[in-house]
Design a protein around this motif. Structure first.
Motif, short mmCIF file in Angstrom:
data_model
loop_
_atom_site.label_atom_id
_atom_site.label_comp_id
_atom_site.label_asym_id
_atom_site.label_seq_id
_atom_site.Cartn_x
_atom_site.Cartn_y
_atom_site.Cartn_z
N VAL A 40 -3.30 -3.33 5.94
CA VAL A 40 -3.37 -4.63 5.29
C VAL A 40 -3.40 -5.75 6.33
CG1 VAL A 40 -2.18 -6.25 3.75
CG2 VAL A 40 -2.23 -3.80 3.20
N ASN A 41 -2.53 -5.66 7.34
CA ASN A 41 -2.49 -6.69 8.37
C ASN A 41 -3.79 -6.76 9.16
OD1 ASN A 41 0.14 -7.42 7.71
ND2 ASN A 41 1.05 -5.94 9.15
N THR A 42 -4.39 -5.60 9.44
CA THR A 42 -5.65 -5.57 10.18
C THR A 42 -6.76 -6.26 9.41
OG1 THR A 42 -5.02 -3.48 11.25
CG2 THR A 42 -7.37 -4.06 11.25
N VAL A 43 -6.84 -5.96 8.09
CA VAL A 43 -7.87 -6.58 7.25
C VAL A 43 -7.64 -8.09 7.16
CG1 VAL A 43 -8.82 -6.71 4.92
CG2 VAL A 43 -8.29 -4.48 5.93
N GLU A 44 -6.38 -8.50 7.00
CA GLU A 44 -6.08 -9.93 6.89
C GLU A 44 -6.42 -10.67 8.18
OE1 GLU A 44 -2.01 -10.16 5.71
OE2 GLU A 44 -2.48 -9.99 3.56
N ARG A 45 -6.14 -10.06 9.33
CA ARG A 45 -6.46 -10.70 10.61
C ARG A 45 -7.97 -10.82 10.77
NH1 ARG A 45 -2.37 -7.35 12.66
NH2 ARG A 45 -3.96 -5.94 13.48
N ALA A 46 -8.70 -9.74 10.39
CA ALA A 46 -10.15 -9.77 10.52
C ALA A 46 -10.75 -10.84 9.62
CB ALA A 46 -10.73 -8.40 10.18
N ALA A 47 -10.21 -10.96 8.42
CA ALA A 47 -10.71 -11.97 7.49
C ALA A 47 -10.40 -13.36 7.99
CB ALA A 47 -10.09 -11.76 6.10
N SER A 48 -9.21 -13.54 8.53
CA SER A 48 -8.82 -14.86 9.05
C SER A 48 -9.70 -15.26 10.22
CB SER A 48 -7.35 -14.83 9.46
OG SER A 48 -6.96 -16.08 10.00
N ASP A 49 -10.00 -14.30 11.10
CA ASP A 49 -10.86 -14.59 12.25
C ASP A 49 -12.28 -14.94 11.80
OD1 ASP A 49 -8.72 -14.07 13.86
OD2 ASP A 49 -9.35 -12.01 14.35
N ARG A 50 -12.69 -14.35 10.69
CA ARG A 50 -14.05 -14.56 10.19
C ARG A 50 -14.22 -15.94 9.56
NH1 ARG A 50 -19.15 -12.25 10.88
NH2 ARG A 50 -20.35 -12.44 8.96
N LEU A 51 -13.15 -16.46 9.01
CA LEU A 51 -13.22 -17.75 8.33
C LEU A 51 -13.28 -18.89 9.34
CD1 LEU A 51 -10.57 -17.30 5.47
CD2 LEU A 51 -13.06 -17.28 5.26
N SER A 60 -6.61 4.43 -20.12
CA SER A 60 -6.65 5.15 -18.85
C SER A 60 -5.43 4.72 -18.03
CB SER A 60 -7.94 4.85 -18.07
OG SER A 60 -8.01 3.49 -17.70
N ASP A 61 -4.95 5.61 -17.20
CA ASP A 61 -3.75 5.34 -16.43
C ASP A 61 -3.93 5.93 -15.04
OD1 ASP A 61 -1.27 4.72 -15.54
OD2 ASP A 61 -0.17 6.02 -16.91
N GLY A 62 -4.36 5.09 -14.11
CA GLY A 62 -4.60 5.57 -12.76
C GLY A 62 -3.39 5.39 -11.88
N ARG A 63 -3.19 6.33 -10.98
CA ARG A 63 -2.06 6.25 -10.06
C ARG A 63 -2.27 5.11 -9.07
NH1 ARG A 63 1.87 9.70 -8.77
NH2 ARG A 63 0.89 11.33 -10.05
N VAL A 64 -1.24 4.30 -8.89
CA VAL A 64 -1.31 3.16 -7.98
C VAL A 64 -1.19 3.64 -6.54
CG1 VAL A 64 -0.22 1.01 -7.29
CG2 VAL A 64 -0.36 1.61 -9.71
N THR A 65 -2.09 3.16 -5.69
CA THR A 65 -2.06 3.50 -4.27
C THR A 65 -1.57 2.30 -3.47
OG1 THR A 65 -3.90 5.05 -4.50
CG2 THR A 65 -3.42 4.23 -2.28
N THR A 66 -0.50 2.48 -2.73
CA THR A 66 0.03 1.42 -1.88
C THR A 66 -0.58 1.55 -0.49
OG1 THR A 66 2.12 1.41 -3.09
CG2 THR A 66 2.11 0.38 -0.93
N PHE A 67 -1.25 0.52 -0.03
CA PHE A 67 -1.91 0.57 1.26
C PHE A 67 -0.89 0.46 2.40
CE2 PHE A 67 -5.46 -0.82 -1.42
CZ PHE A 67 -6.42 0.08 -1.01
N ASP A 68 -1.20 1.13 3.48
CA ASP A 68 -0.37 1.06 4.67
C ASP A 68 -0.31 -0.38 5.17
OD1 ASP A 68 0.88 2.60 7.10
OD2 ASP A 68 -0.58 1.18 7.94
N ALA A 69 0.88 -0.82 5.56
CA ALA A 69 1.07 -2.21 5.98
C ALA A 69 0.20 -2.58 7.16
CB ALA A 69 2.54 -2.46 6.30
N ASP A 70 0.03 -1.67 8.13
CA ASP A 70 -0.80 -1.95 9.30
C ASP A 70 -2.26 -2.18 8.89
OD1 ASP A 70 1.35 -1.78 10.97
OD2 ASP A 70 1.01 0.33 11.49
#
Length: 209
Positions: free
Chosen positions: A180-191, A168-178
């Protein structure tokens, strides 16, 4: 006996006779059901082996061939229909239909996957699946080629053959940088401390322009 595994997975041992012709078939199955007991199915296979063993102990050859069979998937606990091995053996069920049967995890009859500590019990054939992901297609192609070559080299060292192919060969999806940053900040705040496992956490995101 001459022993072989047929296409559906029935294990067959043949004790040749003095005369050719239709064999005497004896056997049963070795899969069972919950609370089936230690004799369920297995006793019939052991009985057939005992018949062959007596001939060997006496140094005699039966008049007609004896075929001892351990049928596969007779109970139908994991794959449907039940009586699968004997149905294919007798011609009542087409081999292709049996091989196409899948369990609740979409694993097909005859497939073998490797998991940590898992023993491969199907002689002669095994299938391993590797999931490779990378946002850069050139890097991904290089990794796929390297893994394929490494698999072939490793198998060659122990006298095995291996084919590597992309299933199988699925097309790679690049996430928007904003995003990614939002998820990382939320995860960091949660830890509360580095390395702590994040529990179930739903992050509500609003689409931005």
């Amino acid at each position: 006996m001459d022993v072989h595994l047929d296409a559906i997975g029935n294990l067959i041992g043949v004790l040749h006779g003095l005369e050719e012709g239709p064999p005497v078939v004896v056997g049963s199955h070795i899969d069972t059901v919950e609370n089936g007991g230690k004799f369920d199915g297995l006793l019939g296979v052991v009985a057939g082996l005992e018949v062959a063993s007596v001939y060997a102990d006496l140094g005699k050859t039966p008049k007609r061939p004896i075929r001892v069979v351990a049928f596969t998937n007779e109970e139908g606990v994991r794959f449907q229909p039940d009586l699968m091995g004997s149905a294919v053996f007798s011609g009542w069920l087409e081999l292709e239909d049996a091989l196409g049967s899948r369990d609740s995890n979409s694993v097909a009859v005859g497939d073998v996957s490797f998991y940590p500590g898992n023993i491969n019990v199907v002689p002669g054939r095994a299938v391993a699946k590797v999931d490779l992901r990378h946002p850069d297609q050139r890097t991904l192609d290089t990794v796929v080629a390297d893994v394929s070559n490494d698999v072939r080299d490793a198998c060659a060292r122990i006298s095995l053959t291996a084919d590597a192919s992309i299933i199988s060969d699925g097309r790679v999806t690049t996430f928007d940088a904003d995003l990614v940053n939002t998820v990382e900040r939320a995860a960091s705040d949660r830890l509360e401390k580095p390395g702590e496992v994040i529990g179930d956490y739903i992050l509500n995101l609003t689409e931005s322009t």
